[in-house]
Design an enzyme around this catalytic site. Structure first.
Site, PDB file in Angstrom:
ATOM      1  N   LYS A  22     -30.733 -18.822  -9.616  1.00 58.13           N
ATOM      2  CA  LYS A  22     -29.291 -18.650  -9.840  1.00 58.13           C
ATOM      3  C   LYS A  22     -28.535 -19.903  -9.410  1.00 58.13           C
ATOM      4  CE  LYS A  22     -26.625 -16.312  -6.690  1.00 58.13           C
ATOM      5  NZ  LYS A  22     -25.514 -17.204  -6.321  1.00 58.13           N
ATOM      6  N   ASN A  23     -28.881 -20.417  -8.231  1.00 57.73           N
ATOM      7  CA  ASN A  23     -28.116 -21.542  -7.686  1.00 57.73           C
ATOM      8  C   ASN A  23     -28.425 -22.861  -8.372  1.00 57.73           C
ATOM      9  OD1 ASN A  23     -26.905 -19.769  -6.018  1.00 57.73           O
ATOM     10  ND2 ASN A  23     -27.920 -20.442  -4.131  1.00 57.73           N
ATOM     11  N   CYS A 116     -19.035 -14.250  -2.847  1.00 58.68           N
ATOM     12  CA  CYS A 116     -19.363 -13.235  -1.850  1.00 58.68           C
ATOM     13  C   CYS A 116     -18.399 -13.284  -0.673  1.00 58.68           C
ATOM     14  CB  CYS A 116     -20.773 -13.476  -1.314  1.00 58.68           C
ATOM     15  SG  CYS A 116     -22.034 -12.595  -2.216  1.00 58.68           S
ATOM     16  N   ARG A 121     -15.366 -19.955   3.692  1.00 59.76           N
ATOM     17  CA  ARG A 121     -15.765 -20.780   2.564  1.00 59.76           C
ATOM     18  C   ARG A 121     -14.680 -21.746   2.097  1.00 59.76           C
ATOM     19  NH1 ARG A 121     -20.118 -17.400  -0.912  1.00 59.76           N
ATOM     20  NH2 ARG A 121     -20.971 -19.475  -1.055  1.00 59.76           N
ATOM     21  N   ASP A 305     -29.386 -17.484   2.760  1.00 63.27           N
ATOM     22  CA  ASP A 305     -29.508 -16.456   1.718  1.00 63.27           C
ATOM     23  C   ASP A 305     -30.706 -15.526   1.935  1.00 63.27           C
ATOM     24  OD1 ASP A 305     -27.252 -17.464   0.561  1.00 63.27           O
ATOM     25  OD2 ASP A 305     -28.257 -18.434  -1.120  1.00 63.27           O
ATOM     26  N   ARG A 397     -25.329  -9.543  -9.320  1.00 65.97           N
ATOM     27  CA  ARG A 397     -24.855 -10.934  -9.404  1.00 65.97           C
ATOM     28  C   ARG A 397     -26.023 -11.909  -9.359  1.00 65.97           C
ATOM     29  NH1 ARG A 397     -21.593 -12.659  -4.870  1.00 65.97           N
ATOM     30  NH2 ARG A 397     -22.043 -14.566  -5.999  1.00 65.97           N
TER      31      ARG A 397
END
Ligand code: UD1
Length: 418
Positions: A22-23, A116, A121, A305, A397
Protein backbone atom coordinates in the site's frame (compact mmCIF):
# COMPACT_ATOMS: atom_id res chain seq x y z
CA UNK A 1 -20.95 -1.63 7.53
CA UNK A 2 -19.41 -5.09 7.73
CA UNK A 3 -18.15 -7.07 10.68
CA UNK A 4 -16.06 -10.20 11.18
CA UNK A 5 -17.26 -13.15 13.17
CA UNK A 6 -14.24 -15.11 14.33
CA UNK A 7 -14.23 -18.41 16.14
CA UNK A 8 -10.80 -18.41 17.74
CA UNK A 9 -8.37 -21.13 18.67
CA UNK A 10 -7.51 -22.62 15.25
CA UNK A 11 -3.86 -23.19 14.37
CA UNK A 12 -2.74 -21.72 11.04
CA UNK A 13 -1.14 -23.75 8.27
CA UNK A 14 -0.29 -23.05 4.66
CA UNK A 15 1.06 -20.47 2.32
CA UNK A 16 0.07 -16.89 1.58
CA UNK A 17 1.41 -14.38 -0.94
CA UNK A 18 1.73 -10.75 0.05
CA UNK A 19 -0.09 -8.06 -1.93
CA UNK A 20 1.75 -5.08 -3.40
CA UNK A 21 2.68 -2.57 -0.72
CA UNK A 22 0.00 0.00 0.00
CA UNK A 23 2.70 2.47 1.01
CA UNK A 24 4.42 2.00 -2.31
CA UNK A 25 1.39 2.04 -4.58
CA UNK A 26 0.05 5.33 -3.20
CA UNK A 27 3.15 7.44 -4.00
CA UNK A 28 3.42 5.69 -7.38
CA UNK A 29 -0.09 6.93 -8.17
CA UNK A 30 1.07 10.43 -7.27
CA UNK A 31 4.19 10.00 -9.43
CA UNK A 32 2.10 9.03 -12.44
CA UNK A 33 0.97 12.67 -12.78
CA UNK A 34 4.56 13.62 -13.61
CA UNK A 35 4.20 12.28 -17.16
CA UNK A 36 1.62 12.77 -19.88
CA UNK A 37 2.33 9.22 -21.07
CA UNK A 38 0.48 6.14 -19.92
CA UNK A 39 1.47 4.43 -16.66
CA UNK A 40 0.52 0.87 -15.76
CA UNK A 41 0.89 -0.27 -12.17
CA UNK A 42 0.57 -4.06 -12.03
CA UNK A 43 -0.81 -6.13 -9.14
CA UNK A 44 -2.46 -3.16 -7.47
CA UNK A 45 -4.31 -4.28 -4.33
CA UNK A 46 -8.07 -3.53 -4.26
CA UNK A 47 -8.01 -1.55 -1.01
CA UNK A 48 -9.96 1.60 -0.30
CA UNK A 49 -6.87 3.84 0.06
CA UNK A 50 -6.03 2.93 -3.55
CA UNK A 51 -9.59 3.66 -4.73
CA UNK A 52 -9.46 6.98 -2.92
CA UNK A 53 -6.14 7.89 -4.56
CA UNK A 54 -7.64 6.93 -7.95
CA UNK A 55 -10.51 9.31 -7.22
CA UNK A 56 -8.06 12.11 -6.45
CA UNK A 57 -6.36 11.61 -9.83
CA UNK A 58 -9.74 11.55 -11.59
CA UNK A 59 -10.66 14.86 -9.94
CA UNK A 60 -7.53 16.35 -11.47
CA UNK A 61 -8.76 15.21 -14.89
CA UNK A 62 -6.71 12.00 -15.27
CA UNK A 63 -8.18 8.81 -16.67
CA UNK A 64 -7.77 5.92 -14.23
CA UNK A 65 -9.01 2.42 -15.01
CA UNK A 66 -8.66 -0.90 -13.23
CA UNK A 67 -8.22 -4.03 -15.35
CA UNK A 68 -7.18 -7.54 -14.29
CA UNK A 69 -5.44 -6.35 -11.16
CA UNK A 70 -3.54 -3.57 -12.96
CA UNK A 71 -4.24 0.13 -12.91
CA UNK A 72 -3.85 2.25 -16.01
CA UNK A 73 -3.29 5.94 -15.44
CA UNK A 74 -3.36 8.43 -18.28
CA UNK A 75 -2.96 11.95 -16.99
CA UNK A 76 -2.48 13.65 -20.38
CA UNK A 77 -5.78 15.50 -19.84
CA UNK A 78 -5.09 16.42 -16.20
CA UNK A 79 -5.79 20.12 -15.85
CA UNK A 80 -6.65 20.82 -12.21
CA UNK A 81 -4.19 21.51 -9.40
CA UNK A 82 -6.82 21.53 -6.65
CA UNK A 83 -7.65 18.55 -4.44
CA UNK A 84 -10.99 18.77 -2.67
CA UNK A 85 -11.13 18.49 1.08
CA UNK A 86 -13.44 15.46 1.01
CA UNK A 87 -10.69 13.34 -0.56
CA UNK A 88 -7.62 14.68 1.25
CA UNK A 89 -9.35 14.18 4.57
CA UNK A 90 -9.97 10.53 3.65
CA UNK A 91 -6.38 9.87 2.74
CA UNK A 92 -3.29 11.41 4.25
CA UNK A 93 -1.14 10.20 1.37
CA UNK A 94 -2.78 12.84 -0.73
CA UNK A 95 -0.03 15.09 0.66
CA UNK A 96 2.36 13.54 -1.91
CA UNK A 97 0.28 15.21 -4.53
CA UNK A 98 1.89 18.54 -3.55
CA UNK A 99 5.25 17.54 -5.06
CA UNK A 100 3.68 16.06 -8.19
CA UNK A 101 1.25 18.92 -8.83
CA UNK A 102 3.92 21.58 -8.31
CA UNK A 103 6.13 19.74 -10.74
CA UNK A 104 3.37 19.44 -13.33
CA UNK A 105 1.49 22.75 -12.96
CA UNK A 106 3.66 25.00 -10.78
CA UNK A 107 0.69 25.25 -8.43
CA UNK A 108 -1.12 23.08 -5.91
CA UNK A 109 -4.02 23.64 -3.56
CA UNK A 110 -4.76 20.93 -1.06
CA UNK A 111 -6.84 20.66 2.10
CA UNK A 112 -5.00 19.58 5.25
CA UNK A 113 -4.60 15.83 4.88
CA UNK A 114 -6.40 13.18 6.96
CA UNK A 115 -5.70 9.44 7.30
CA UNK A 116 -5.62 7.24 10.38
CA UNK A 117 -6.42 8.91 13.68
CA UNK A 118 -3.14 7.94 15.31
CA UNK A 119 -1.61 11.28 16.27
CA UNK A 120 -1.00 14.86 15.27
CA UNK A 121 0.72 14.06 11.96
CA UNK A 122 2.02 17.53 11.09
CA UNK A 123 3.36 18.26 7.59
CA UNK A 124 5.90 20.97 8.46
CA UNK A 125 8.81 18.89 7.11
CA UNK A 126 7.07 18.59 3.73
CA UNK A 127 6.32 22.31 3.54
CA UNK A 128 9.78 23.47 4.67
CA UNK A 129 11.42 21.22 2.08
CA UNK A 130 9.18 22.55 -0.68
CA UNK A 131 10.09 26.10 0.33
CA UNK A 132 13.75 25.16 -0.16
CA UNK A 133 12.85 24.14 -3.70
CA UNK A 134 11.46 27.62 -4.37
CA UNK A 135 7.79 27.14 -3.48
CA UNK A 136 5.75 29.95 -1.91
CA UNK A 137 3.24 28.60 0.61
CA UNK A 138 0.28 30.14 2.37
CA UNK A 139 -2.45 28.59 4.50
CA UNK A 140 -6.07 29.81 4.67
CA UNK A 141 -9.19 28.16 6.05
CA UNK A 142 -7.83 24.62 6.20
CA UNK A 143 -6.26 24.80 2.73
CA UNK A 144 -2.60 24.98 1.76
CA UNK A 145 -1.79 27.09 -1.31
CA UNK A 146 1.54 26.40 -3.02
CA UNK A 147 3.04 28.03 -6.09
CA UNK A 148 6.32 28.52 -7.86
CA UNK A 149 7.55 29.72 -11.26
CA UNK A 150 9.96 26.81 -11.58
CA UNK A 151 11.07 24.26 -9.00
CA UNK A 152 14.78 24.70 -8.36
CA UNK A 153 17.09 21.98 -7.01
CA UNK A 154 18.47 22.62 -3.52
CA UNK A 155 20.21 21.05 -0.57
CA UNK A 156 17.65 19.87 1.98
CA UNK A 157 18.21 18.42 5.43
CA UNK A 158 15.34 16.62 7.16
CA UNK A 159 15.35 16.89 10.97
CA UNK A 160 13.56 13.54 11.11
CA UNK A 161 13.49 10.83 8.41
CA UNK A 162 9.84 11.30 7.44
CA UNK A 163 8.71 8.78 4.82
CA UNK A 164 6.14 11.09 3.25
CA UNK A 165 8.42 14.13 3.21
CA UNK A 166 11.23 12.11 1.59
CA UNK A 167 8.82 10.92 -1.12
CA UNK A 168 7.41 14.41 -1.63
CA UNK A 169 10.91 15.83 -2.11
CA UNK A 170 11.70 13.11 -4.66
CA UNK A 171 8.48 13.91 -6.55
CA UNK A 172 9.15 17.65 -6.48
CA UNK A 173 12.86 17.33 -7.26
CA UNK A 174 12.71 14.87 -10.13
CA UNK A 175 11.95 17.50 -12.81
CA UNK A 176 13.31 20.51 -10.90
CA UNK A 177 16.02 22.66 -12.46
CA UNK A 178 19.41 21.33 -11.33
CA UNK A 179 20.39 19.06 -8.53
CA UNK A 180 18.66 18.29 -5.24
CA UNK A 181 20.54 16.64 -2.41
CA UNK A 182 18.47 15.34 0.48
CA UNK A 183 20.20 14.51 3.76
CA UNK A 184 18.48 12.70 6.60
CA UNK A 185 16.19 10.84 4.17
CA UNK A 186 13.93 8.00 5.29
CA UNK A 187 15.25 4.59 4.17
CA UNK A 188 12.07 2.50 3.88
CA UNK A 189 11.90 -0.10 1.06
CA UNK A 190 8.96 1.83 -0.42
CA UNK A 191 11.30 4.78 -1.02
CA UNK A 192 13.66 2.53 -2.96
CA UNK A 193 10.62 1.40 -4.94
CA UNK A 194 9.70 4.99 -5.77
CA UNK A 195 13.27 5.62 -6.95
CA UNK A 196 13.13 2.51 -9.18
CA UNK A 197 9.77 3.60 -10.59
CA UNK A 198 10.92 7.17 -11.32
CA UNK A 199 14.24 6.03 -12.79
CA UNK A 200 12.27 3.62 -14.98
CA UNK A 201 10.45 6.70 -16.29
CA UNK A 202 13.77 8.37 -17.10
CA UNK A 203 14.60 10.15 -13.85
CA UNK A 204 18.09 10.40 -12.43
CA UNK A 205 17.93 9.58 -8.73
CA UNK A 206 20.34 7.67 -6.56
CA UNK A 207 20.84 6.89 -2.93
CA UNK A 208 17.32 5.75 -1.94
CA UNK A 209 17.65 3.24 0.89
CA UNK A 210 20.45 5.34 2.43
CA UNK A 211 20.11 8.61 4.30
CA UNK A 212 21.33 10.71 1.37
CA UNK A 213 19.41 10.92 -1.88
CA UNK A 214 20.68 12.79 -4.94
CA UNK A 215 18.33 13.89 -7.66
CA UNK A 216 19.51 15.35 -10.95
CA UNK A 217 16.50 17.11 -12.46
CA UNK A 218 15.41 15.92 -15.93
CA UNK A 219 13.14 17.86 -18.32
CA UNK A 220 10.56 15.12 -18.87
CA UNK A 221 9.51 11.61 -17.87
CA UNK A 222 8.16 8.71 -19.93
CA UNK A 223 5.39 6.23 -19.29
CA UNK A 224 6.13 2.94 -17.53
CA UNK A 225 4.76 -0.49 -16.66
CA UNK A 226 5.76 -1.41 -13.12
CA UNK A 227 5.10 -4.02 -10.44
CA UNK A 228 5.53 -2.55 -6.94
CA UNK A 229 7.41 -4.11 -4.05
CA UNK A 230 5.32 -6.43 -1.84
CA UNK A 231 3.71 -5.32 1.39
CA UNK A 232 6.03 -6.04 4.32
CA UNK A 233 3.37 -4.89 6.79
CA UNK A 234 0.72 -7.26 5.42
CA UNK A 235 3.32 -10.07 5.35
CA UNK A 236 4.32 -9.23 8.93
CA UNK A 237 0.67 -9.34 9.98
CA UNK A 238 0.36 -12.94 8.70
CA UNK A 239 3.60 -13.97 10.42
CA UNK A 240 2.40 -12.54 13.73
CA UNK A 241 -1.01 -14.25 13.23
CA UNK A 242 0.74 -17.61 12.95
CA UNK A 243 3.01 -16.85 15.91
CA UNK A 244 -0.10 -16.11 18.00
CA UNK A 245 -2.25 -19.04 16.89
CA UNK A 246 0.50 -21.63 16.57
CA UNK A 247 1.11 -23.56 13.37
CA UNK A 248 3.32 -23.23 10.31
CA UNK A 249 3.07 -20.73 7.49
CA UNK A 250 5.05 -19.66 4.46
CA UNK A 251 4.74 -16.01 3.48
CA UNK A 252 5.83 -15.23 -0.05
CA UNK A 253 6.90 -11.97 -1.65
CA UNK A 254 8.91 -10.21 1.05
CA UNK A 255 12.63 -10.58 1.73
CA UNK A 256 13.99 -11.11 5.24
CA UNK A 257 15.94 -7.87 4.81
CA UNK A 258 12.71 -5.87 4.59
CA UNK A 259 11.33 -7.46 7.78
CA UNK A 260 14.60 -7.89 9.68
CA UNK A 261 13.58 -6.36 13.00
CA UNK A 262 10.24 -8.20 13.12
CA UNK A 263 11.92 -11.55 12.43
CA UNK A 264 14.47 -10.82 15.16
CA UNK A 265 11.65 -10.10 17.62
CA UNK A 266 9.62 -13.17 16.62
CA UNK A 267 12.69 -15.36 17.20
CA UNK A 268 13.00 -13.74 20.63
CA UNK A 269 9.38 -14.85 21.25
CA UNK A 270 10.42 -18.42 20.49
CA UNK A 271 9.22 -18.79 16.88
CA UNK A 272 11.30 -20.82 14.46
CA UNK A 273 11.96 -18.89 11.28
CA UNK A 274 13.91 -19.54 8.15
CA UNK A 275 14.08 -17.54 4.99
CA UNK A 276 14.94 -18.15 1.37
CA UNK A 277 14.87 -15.45 -1.31
CA UNK A 278 11.47 -13.82 -0.95
CA UNK A 279 9.94 -16.56 1.22
CA UNK A 280 9.69 -16.53 5.00
CA UNK A 281 8.74 -19.73 6.87
CA UNK A 282 7.56 -19.48 10.45
CA UNK A 283 6.53 -22.15 12.92
CA UNK A 284 5.15 -21.49 16.37
CA UNK A 285 3.93 -23.62 19.24
CA UNK A 286 1.60 -20.76 20.22
CA UNK A 287 3.18 -20.77 23.70
CA UNK A 288 5.70 -17.97 23.44
CA UNK A 289 7.76 -15.64 25.62
CA UNK A 290 7.17 -11.88 25.79
CA UNK A 291 9.61 -9.51 24.11
CA UNK A 292 11.18 -7.57 26.93
CA UNK A 293 11.17 -4.28 25.01
CA UNK A 294 10.13 -3.14 21.56
CA UNK A 295 10.55 0.44 20.34
CA UNK A 296 9.12 1.61 17.07
CA UNK A 297 11.68 3.39 14.88
CA UNK A 298 12.11 4.47 11.27
CA UNK A 299 13.33 1.65 8.98
CA UNK A 300 15.30 -0.56 9.61
CA UNK A 301 13.93 -0.31 13.17
CA UNK A 302 10.71 -1.96 14.33
CA UNK A 303 7.85 -0.59 12.13
CA UNK A 304 5.16 1.41 13.87
CA UNK A 305 2.69 -0.23 11.45
CA UNK A 306 3.32 -3.59 13.19
CA UNK A 307 3.29 -2.23 16.75
CA UNK A 308 -0.36 -3.08 17.48
CA UNK A 309 -0.05 -6.60 16.06
CA UNK A 310 3.09 -7.46 18.09
CA UNK A 311 1.42 -6.03 21.20
CA UNK A 312 -1.47 -8.46 20.63
CA UNK A 313 1.08 -11.29 20.45
CA UNK A 314 2.68 -10.23 23.74
CA UNK A 315 -0.67 -10.21 25.57
CA UNK A 316 -0.79 -14.03 25.56
CA UNK A 317 2.93 -14.72 25.91
CA UNK A 318 4.81 -15.57 29.09
CA UNK A 319 6.29 -12.69 31.09
CA UNK A 320 6.00 -8.96 30.48
CA UNK A 321 6.78 -6.55 27.65
CA UNK A 322 7.36 -2.82 27.33
CA UNK A 323 6.21 -1.45 23.97
CA UNK A 324 7.42 2.08 23.18
CA UNK A 325 5.71 4.00 20.37
CA UNK A 326 8.09 6.70 19.15
CA UNK A 327 6.35 7.76 15.92
CA UNK A 328 2.68 8.42 16.49
CA UNK A 329 1.58 9.67 19.88
CA UNK A 330 -1.92 8.18 20.06
CA UNK A 331 -1.24 4.80 18.50
CA UNK A 332 -2.45 2.76 21.50
CA UNK A 333 -6.14 3.49 20.96
CA UNK A 334 -6.84 -0.19 20.27
CA UNK A 335 -5.68 -1.15 23.78
CA UNK A 336 -9.08 -0.78 25.53
CA UNK A 337 -10.54 -3.13 22.89
CA UNK A 338 -7.85 -5.76 23.59
CA UNK A 339 -8.66 -5.42 27.28
CA UNK A 340 -12.23 -6.48 26.50
CA UNK A 341 -10.72 -9.82 25.44
CA UNK A 342 -8.87 -10.16 28.74
CA UNK A 343 -5.54 -8.54 27.86
CA UNK A 344 -3.60 -6.89 30.68
CA UNK A 345 -2.06 -3.71 29.26
CA UNK A 346 -1.39 -0.38 30.91
CA UNK A 347 -0.67 2.65 28.74
CA UNK A 348 1.30 5.63 29.99
CA UNK A 349 1.96 8.16 27.25
CA UNK A 350 4.14 6.51 24.61
CA UNK A 351 4.67 3.35 26.68
CA UNK A 352 2.48 0.27 26.94
CA UNK A 353 3.23 -2.23 29.69
CA UNK A 354 1.94 -5.68 28.79
CA UNK A 355 1.62 -8.53 31.27
CA UNK A 356 1.19 -11.83 29.48
CA UNK A 357 -2.04 -13.56 30.51
CA UNK A 358 -1.78 -16.88 28.69
CA UNK A 359 -5.20 -16.77 27.06
CA UNK A 360 -7.77 -14.29 25.74
CA UNK A 361 -11.53 -14.76 25.49
CA UNK A 362 -13.92 -13.84 22.67
CA UNK A 363 -15.57 -10.39 22.82
CA UNK A 364 -17.19 -7.75 20.63
CA UNK A 365 -14.56 -5.16 19.68
CA UNK A 366 -14.46 -2.17 17.35
CA UNK A 367 -11.66 -1.12 14.99
CA UNK A 368 -10.49 2.48 15.37
CA UNK A 369 -7.65 2.51 12.84
CA UNK A 370 -6.09 0.26 10.20
CA UNK A 371 -3.30 -1.52 12.09
CA UNK A 372 -5.06 -1.44 15.45
CA UNK A 373 -7.96 -3.15 13.65
CA UNK A 374 -5.62 -5.84 12.33
CA UNK A 375 -4.37 -6.43 15.88
CA UNK A 376 -7.95 -7.01 17.06
CA UNK A 377 -8.47 -9.60 14.31
CA UNK A 378 -5.27 -11.41 15.34
CA UNK A 379 -6.26 -11.39 19.00
CA UNK A 380 -9.69 -12.78 18.07
CA UNK A 381 -8.05 -15.59 16.05
CA UNK A 382 -6.20 -16.64 19.19
CA UNK A 383 -8.99 -16.01 21.74
CA UNK A 384 -11.12 -18.82 23.13
CA UNK A 385 -14.69 -18.56 21.82
CA UNK A 386 -16.39 -16.29 19.33
CA UNK A 387 -15.50 -12.64 18.74
CA UNK A 388 -17.11 -9.97 16.62
CA UNK A 389 -14.86 -7.33 15.10
CA UNK A 390 -16.83 -4.24 14.06
CA UNK A 391 -16.15 -1.37 11.65
CA UNK A 392 -14.04 -3.07 9.01
CA UNK A 393 -13.77 0.11 6.93
CA UNK A 394 -10.42 0.77 8.65
CA UNK A 395 -9.07 -2.68 7.74
CA UNK A 396 -10.32 -2.32 4.16
CA UNK A 397 -8.05 0.71 3.74
CA UNK A 398 -4.97 -1.48 3.74
CA UNK A 399 -5.72 -5.22 3.56
CA UNK A 400 -7.34 -6.84 0.52
CA UNK A 401 -9.46 -9.88 1.36
CA UNK A 402 -7.87 -10.34 4.80
CA UNK A 403 -10.61 -12.81 5.73
CA UNK A 404 -10.15 -14.95 2.59
CA UNK A 405 -6.39 -15.18 3.10
CA UNK A 406 -6.76 -16.09 6.79
CA UNK A 407 -9.46 -18.66 5.96
CA UNK A 408 -7.08 -20.27 3.46
CA UNK A 409 -4.63 -20.67 6.38
CA UNK A 410 -7.31 -22.46 8.42
CA UNK A 411 -8.85 -19.61 10.42
CA UNK A 412 -12.59 -19.58 11.20
CA UNK A 413 -13.46 -16.08 10.07
CA UNK A 414 -16.42 -14.79 8.13
CA UNK A 415 -17.45 -11.37 6.96
CA UNK A 416 -21.06 -10.39 7.56
CA UNK A 417 -22.98 -7.34 6.38
CA UNK A 418 -24.84 -5.53 9.16
C1 UD1 B 1 4.26 6.65 6.41
C2 UD1 B 1 3.34 5.47 6.16
C3 UD1 B 1 2.71 4.99 7.45
C4 UD1 B 1 3.79 4.71 8.49
C5 UD1 B 1 4.75 5.89 8.63
C6 UD1 B 1 5.93 5.62 9.52
C7 UD1 B 1 2.55 5.84 3.90
C8 UD1 B 1 1.39 6.14 3.00
N1 UD1 B 1 2.30 5.85 5.22
O1 UD1 B 1 3.44 7.69 6.93
O2 UD1 B 1 1.97 3.80 7.18
O3 UD1 B 1 3.18 4.46 9.74
O4 UD1 B 1 5.26 6.27 7.34
O5 UD1 B 1 6.63 4.53 9.06
O6 UD1 B 1 3.63 5.55 3.45
N2 UD1 B 1 6.37 14.25 10.99
C9 UD1 B 1 6.49 15.58 11.34
N3 UD1 B 1 6.38 16.52 10.34
C10 UD1 B 1 6.17 16.17 9.04
C11 UD1 B 1 6.06 14.80 8.70
C12 UD1 B 1 6.16 13.86 9.72
O7 UD1 B 1 6.67 15.94 12.49
O8 UD1 B 1 6.11 17.06 8.17
C13 UD1 B 1 6.47 13.24 12.07
C14 UD1 B 1 5.15 12.50 12.26
O9 UD1 B 1 4.31 13.19 13.14
C15 UD1 B 1 5.61 11.18 12.84
C16 UD1 B 1 6.94 10.94 12.14
O10 UD1 B 1 7.35 12.21 11.64
O11 UD1 B 1 5.88 11.31 14.21
C17 UD1 B 1 6.87 9.92 11.03
O12 UD1 B 1 6.01 10.33 10.04
P1 UD1 B 1 6.24 9.97 8.50
O13 UD1 B 1 7.45 9.13 8.34
O14 UD1 B 1 6.14 11.25 7.75
O15 UD1 B 1 4.97 9.09 8.22
P2 UD1 B 1 3.99 9.18 6.98
O16 UD1 B 1 4.77 9.46 5.75
O17 UD1 B 1 2.84 10.04 7.34
Amino acid sequence: MDKYIIDGGRRLHGSVRAQSAKNSVLPLFAASVLTEKQVRICETPPITDVFCMAQILRELGADVSFENGSVLIDSSDAHSHIISSALTRELRSSVFMLGSLLSRFGRAVIAYPGGCDIGLRPIDLHLNALKRLGVRISEREGYIYCECEKLKGAEIVLDFPSVGATENIMLAGVKAEGRTVLQGAAKEPEIVDLQNFLNGMGASIRGAGTDEIEIEGVPRLNGIEYTPVKDRIEAGTFLIACALCGGEVEVEGVTAENLGMLLHKLRENGCKIHTKNDKIYLSSTGRLKCNRRIETMPFPGFPTDLQAQITALNTVSEGGALIVENLFETRFKYVPELRRMGADIEVRGRNAFVRGVGSLHGATVTCGDLRGGAALVLAALRAEGVSEVLDLSHIDRGYSDLEGKLRALGAEIKRVRI
